[in-house]
Design an enzyme around this catalytic site. Structure first.
Site, short mmCIF file in Angstrom:
data_model
loop_
_atom_site.label_atom_id
_atom_site.label_comp_id
_atom_site.label_asym_id
_atom_site.label_seq_id
_atom_site.Cartn_x
_atom_site.Cartn_y
_atom_site.Cartn_z
N TYR A 47 0.83 -1.20 0.00
CA TYR A 47 0.00 0.00 0.00
C TYR A 47 0.86 1.25 0.00
O TYR A 47 2.04 1.21 0.34
CB TYR A 47 -0.97 0.01 1.20
CG TYR A 47 -0.32 0.20 2.55
CD1 TYR A 47 0.10 -0.89 3.29
CD2 TYR A 47 -0.15 1.48 3.07
CE1 TYR A 47 0.69 -0.72 4.53
CE2 TYR A 47 0.44 1.66 4.32
CZ TYR A 47 0.86 0.56 5.05
OH TYR A 47 1.46 0.73 6.27
N CYS A 48 0.24 2.35 -0.43
CA CYS A 48 0.89 3.66 -0.39
C CYS A 48 -0.21 4.70 -0.22
O CYS A 48 -1.34 4.35 0.11
CB CYS A 48 1.72 3.91 -1.65
SG CYS A 48 0.75 3.99 -3.16
N THR A 49 0.08 5.97 -0.45
CA THR A 49 -0.88 7.03 -0.16
C THR A 49 -2.12 6.96 -1.05
O THR A 49 -3.24 6.91 -0.57
CB THR A 49 -0.21 8.41 -0.35
OG1 THR A 49 1.02 8.39 0.38
CG2 THR A 49 -1.09 9.52 0.17
#
Ligand SMILES: [Zn+2]
Ligand SMILES: [Zn+2]
Length: 350
Positions: A199-201
């Site tokens: 995951y990331c922003t």
């Protein structure tokens, strides 16, 4: 030959935008798919978007498209239909509408062709960034968090991880995304049989990372659809428990939006629980670090007594000292002390 760029001055364009009475909607989207001729793609898209009076910043590369735009609210549906029909790969594209936004962020349309939509440092011709892992929606993310065979991997920078992440998420402690990709492959070797959840922003980094893991022989790779932003929005909307802890760092004046009440970081000066990122007030330093209210007062919003001293000097002397000094965008790294980065960190509102 049609004109494919703006002929009017920036100032004039901004004035025109501000004089508009119709509300605008700010939208962002990205998509990894093969664009054989990015220049031709760019030119046709530019004309279509100009007709709809769209402003914003769009990058096109052979690996796909990444866009942040504003569109007159009344033409949003029309624009969506145009994009969906523009290329089969864009049909049903996920669009993120910015919520706390006045739509005044752009006043010109810039559409640029780039080598990549996300710099990755990969020189492997056989890598296909569109061969991405499975998408996870909010409820599926929560189920994965309870799955002992799932490993969560945070593909953001260390200072983003520091103020907020999913419980037990693995941090990939490199300074840039390009360094993180090979490091993630190394670090996860022993988990090759597990489910890897990246995951990331906003999803654009972890989606490419998921393709890179697949390329490197990981078969059970997932990523959170739309990243932390979309996860939190959906979970709240659906009344699900929001299991991301702390703040989601974002690159605007707020420097992070609170997702849960947990404060998981500490003030870099006194160690008190705190997750407020600030830039050192000394323009000759501008270090990005975490500072509590007490330390802000004590150090006059500076990162150190040295900066405090420098800030107290007359402006000309400060300028003289700054001249010739290497002044990259510095970011405090908990484990290694200071480090220089090429990332652009925004100035906080003063
Ligand atoms: Zn403090
Ligand atoms: Zn400083």
């Amino acid at each position: 030959m049609p004109v494919l760029h703006n002929l009017v001055s920036n100032q004039e364009l901004k004035a025109r935008m501000l004089a508009e009475t119709e509300p605008r909607t700010t939208v962002s989207f990205y998509k990894y798919f093969t664009i054989a001729d990015p220049l031709a793609f760019r030119d046709v898209l530019y004309l279509q978007l100009t007709k709809l009076n769209v402003f914003g910043r769009i990058y096109v590369a052979t690996e796909g498209i990444n866009a942040q735009i504003s569109v007159p609210a009344s033409r949003y549906e029309e624009m969506k239909a145009m994009l969906y029909a523009f290329d089969p790969a864009l049909d049903n594209l996920r669009m993120n509408i910015a919520l706390d936004d006045d739509g005044k962020s752009f006043w010109v349309l810039r559409l640029k062709v780039r080598e990549r939509i996300v710099a990755d440092g990969i020189n492997d011709e056989t890598f296909d960034p569109s061969d991405v892992g499975g998408y996870l929606k909010a409820d599926e993310v929560n189920a994965m968090l309870d799955d002992p065979h799932a490993v969560f991997v945070d593909m953001r920078n260390h200072y983003e991880y520091e103020v907020g992440h999913f419980d037990n998420a693995l941090e990939i402690p490199a300074d840039t995304f390009r360094e993180q990709l090979p490091m993630a492959v190394d670090m996860l070797q022993e988990n090759k049989d597990k489910k890897i959840v990246m995951y990331c922003t906003g999803g654009i980094r972890c989606e490419k990372a998921s393709a890179w893991m697949r390329h490197n022989g990981f078969n059970n790779v997932y990523h959170i659809e739309g990243g932390i932003i979309e996860y939190a929005r959906r979970a709240r909307e659906q009344g699900l428990p929001v299991r991301f802890k702390g703040k989601n760092f974002v690159f605007d004046e707020r420097m992070g939006e609170r997702i849960s009440d947990d404060v998981i970081a500490q003030c870099h000066q006194c160690g008190a629980p705190c997750d407020t990122h600030v830039n050192c007030k000394n323009d000759g330093c501008h270090l990005l670090f975490i500072q509590c209210a007490e330390c802000a007062e004590k150090y006059h919003h500076c990162c150190s007594p040295v900066c405090m001293e420098e800030l107290a000097l007359p402006p000309e002397e400060q300028r003289a000292r700054r001249a010739g000094r290497e002044n990259g965008n510095k970011i405090f790294n908990k484990s290694r002390g200071l480090l220089n980065m090429t990332l652009k960190i925004p100035m906080p509102e003063k």
